[in-house]
Design a protein around this motif. Structure first.
Motif, mmCIF file in Angstrom:
data_model
loop_
_atom_site.group_PDB
_atom_site.id
_atom_site.type_symbol
_atom_site.label_atom_id
_atom_site.label_comp_id
_atom_site.label_asym_id
_atom_site.label_seq_id
_atom_site.Cartn_x
_atom_site.Cartn_y
_atom_site.Cartn_z
ATOM 1 N N LEU A 272 3.757 17.501 -17.076
ATOM 2 C CA LEU A 272 3.548 17.405 -18.521
ATOM 3 C C LEU A 272 2.464 18.375 -18.969
ATOM 4 O O LEU A 272 2.616 19.063 -19.980
ATOM 5 C CB LEU A 272 3.176 15.975 -18.897
ATOM 6 C CG LEU A 272 4.340 14.973 -18.832
ATOM 7 C CD1 LEU A 272 3.822 13.560 -19.099
ATOM 8 C CD2 LEU A 272 5.418 15.332 -19.840
ATOM 9 N N CYS A 273 1.368 18.466 -18.209
ATOM 10 C CA CYS A 273 0.281 19.372 -18.573
ATOM 11 C C CYS A 273 0.754 20.824 -18.474
ATOM 12 O O CYS A 273 0.444 21.647 -19.316
ATOM 13 C CB CYS A 273 -0.921 19.136 -17.641
ATOM 14 S SG CYS A 273 -1.735 17.563 -17.967
ATOM 15 N N TRP A 274 1.559 21.118 -17.439
ATOM 16 C CA TRP A 274 2.053 22.478 -17.268
ATOM 17 C C TRP A 274 3.034 22.831 -18.372
ATOM 18 O O TRP A 274 3.071 23.957 -18.847
ATOM 19 C CB TRP A 274 2.713 22.597 -15.889
ATOM 20 C CG TRP A 274 3.295 23.947 -15.638
ATOM 21 C CD1 TRP A 274 2.615 25.085 -15.348
ATOM 22 C CD2 TRP A 274 4.696 24.307 -15.679
ATOM 23 N NE1 TRP A 274 3.506 26.141 -15.185
ATOM 24 C CE2 TRP A 274 4.761 25.698 -15.383
ATOM 25 C CE3 TRP A 274 5.865 23.597 -15.931
ATOM 26 C CZ2 TRP A 274 5.995 26.369 -15.344
ATOM 27 C CZ3 TRP A 274 7.081 24.273 -15.884
ATOM 28 C CH2 TRP A 274 7.130 25.650 -15.600
ATOM 29 N N ARG B 159 0.840 -1.200 0.000
ATOM 30 C CA ARG B 159 0.000 0.000 0.000
ATOM 31 C C ARG B 159 0.879 1.255 0.000
ATOM 32 O O ARG B 159 0.603 2.223 -0.707
ATOM 33 C CB ARG B 159 -0.902 -0.011 1.236
ATOM 34 C CG ARG B 159 -2.027 1.011 1.130
ATOM 35 C CD ARG B 159 -2.931 0.912 2.354
ATOM 36 N NE ARG B 159 -3.491 -0.411 2.511
ATOM 37 C CZ ARG B 159 -3.390 -1.127 3.632
ATOM 38 N NH1 ARG B 159 -2.758 -0.655 4.668
ATOM 39 N NH2 ARG B 159 -3.938 -2.316 3.699
ATOM 40 N N GLN B 160 1.966 1.239 0.783
ATOM 41 C CA GLN B 160 2.861 2.401 0.821
ATOM 42 C C GLN B 160 3.509 2.611 -0.547
ATOM 43 O O GLN B 160 3.619 3.730 -1.027
ATOM 44 C CB GLN B 160 3.936 2.196 1.892
ATOM 45 C CG GLN B 160 3.356 2.251 3.301
ATOM 46 C CD GLN B 160 4.416 1.964 4.351
ATOM 47 O OE1 GLN B 160 5.508 1.525 4.022
ATOM 48 N NE2 GLN B 160 4.092 2.188 5.601
ATOM 49 N N GLN B 161 3.947 1.521 -1.182
ATOM 50 C CA GLN B 161 4.581 1.641 -2.495
ATOM 51 C C GLN B 161 3.585 2.172 -3.522
ATOM 52 O O GLN B 161 3.929 2.990 -4.377
ATOM 53 C CB GLN B 161 5.111 0.271 -2.955
ATOM 54 C CG GLN B 161 6.255 -0.232 -2.109
ATOM 55 C CD GLN B 161 7.494 0.627 -2.259
ATOM 56 O OE1 GLN B 161 7.848 1.375 -1.367
ATOM 57 N NE2 GLN B 161 8.159 0.529 -3.385
ATOM 58 N N ARG B 162 2.320 1.701 -3.432
ATOM 59 C CA ARG B 162 1.314 2.127 -4.407
ATOM 60 C C ARG B 162 1.013 3.616 -4.246
ATOM 61 O O ARG B 162 0.892 4.347 -5.234
ATOM 62 C CB ARG B 162 0.031 1.296 -4.207
ATOM 63 C CG ARG B 162 -0.941 1.463 -5.346
ATOM 64 C CD ARG B 162 -2.027 0.415 -5.271
ATOM 65 N NE ARG B 162 -2.738 0.458 -3.997
ATOM 66 C CZ ARG B 162 -3.635 -0.434 -3.627
ATOM 67 N NH1 ARG B 162 -3.918 -1.457 -4.409
ATOM 68 N NH2 ARG B 162 -4.244 -0.331 -2.467
ATOM 69 N N ILE C 58 1.644 9.216 -6.218
ATOM 70 C CA ILE C 58 2.083 10.604 -6.053
ATOM 71 C C ILE C 58 3.055 10.988 -7.168
ATOM 72 O O ILE C 58 2.956 12.068 -7.759
ATOM 73 C CB ILE C 58 2.731 10.793 -4.667
ATOM 74 C CG1 ILE C 58 1.650 10.669 -3.577
ATOM 75 C CG2 ILE C 58 3.417 12.154 -4.577
ATOM 76 C CD1 ILE C 58 2.239 10.647 -2.188
ATOM 77 N N ILE C 59 3.990 10.082 -7.477
ATOM 78 C CA ILE C 59 4.961 10.367 -8.545
ATOM 79 C C ILE C 59 4.239 10.502 -9.885
ATOM 80 O O ILE C 59 4.536 11.386 -10.690
ATOM 81 C CB ILE C 59 6.019 9.241 -8.607
ATOM 82 C CG1 ILE C 59 6.878 9.271 -7.338
ATOM 83 C CG2 ILE C 59 6.903 9.402 -9.854
ATOM 84 C CD1 ILE C 59 7.825 8.087 -7.254
ATOM 85 N N TRP C 60 3.228 9.638 -10.114
ATOM 86 C CA TRP C 60 2.484 9.695 -11.374
ATOM 87 C C TRP C 60 1.715 11.007 -11.487
ATOM 88 O O TRP C 60 1.693 11.651 -12.541
ATOM 89 C CB TRP C 60 1.530 8.497 -11.437
ATOM 90 C CG TRP C 60 0.663 8.502 -12.661
ATOM 91 C CD1 TRP C 60 1.046 8.185 -13.921
ATOM 92 C CD2 TRP C 60 -0.730 8.851 -12.714
ATOM 93 N NE1 TRP C 60 -0.039 8.316 -14.772
ATOM 94 C CE2 TRP C 60 -1.130 8.712 -14.061
ATOM 95 C CE3 TRP C 60 -1.672 9.246 -11.757
ATOM 96 C CZ2 TRP C 60 -2.438 8.978 -14.467
ATOM 97 C CZ3 TRP C 60 -2.966 9.501 -12.173
ATOM 98 C CH2 TRP C 60 -3.335 9.368 -13.509
ATOM 99 N N ARG C 61 1.113 11.452 -10.382
ATOM 100 C CA ARG C 61 0.359 12.702 -10.401
ATOM 101 C C ARG C 61 1.287 13.889 -10.698
ATOM 102 O O ARG C 61 0.949 14.780 -11.470
ATOM 103 C CB ARG C 61 -0.343 12.918 -9.050
ATOM 104 C CG ARG C 61 -1.574 12.039 -8.875
ATOM 105 C CD ARG C 61 -2.668 12.419 -9.827
ATOM 106 N NE ARG C 61 -3.123 13.779 -9.640
ATOM 107 C CZ ARG C 61 -3.990 14.402 -10.420
ATOM 108 N NH1 ARG C 61 -4.516 13.770 -11.448
ATOM 109 N NH2 ARG C 61 -4.341 15.639 -10.182
ATOM 110 N N CYS C 62 2.474 13.884 -10.069
ATOM 111 C CA CYS C 62 3.428 14.972 -10.302
ATOM 112 C C CYS C 62 3.869 14.991 -11.762
ATOM 113 O O CYS C 62 3.985 16.045 -12.376
ATOM 114 C CB CYS C 62 4.646 14.805 -9.386
ATOM 115 S SG CYS C 62 4.265 15.146 -7.650
#
Length: 45
Positions: free
Chosen positions: A41-43, A24-27, A32-36
């Motif tokens: 990329l969008c920015w 769960r911690q790894q996921r 979080i890394i994927w969201r950043c």
């Protein structure tokens, strides 16, 4: 024969309970890394 399968299943359930917190911690960390990355990329665009 059936008893051995049940014992193996029980040990798997026990080990899963031990690993579920780590997974769960790894996921959450990967999320979080994927969201950043998506925000960067969008920015950038």
């Amino acid at each position: 024969m059936g008893g051995s399968v049940f014992s193996v299943r029980g040990s798997k359930v026990r080990s899963w309970g031990r690993w579920s917190k780590h997974i769960r911690q790894q996921r959450t960390r990967l999320y979080i890394i994927w969201r950043c990355t998506v925000l960067l990329l969008c920015w950038h665009d």
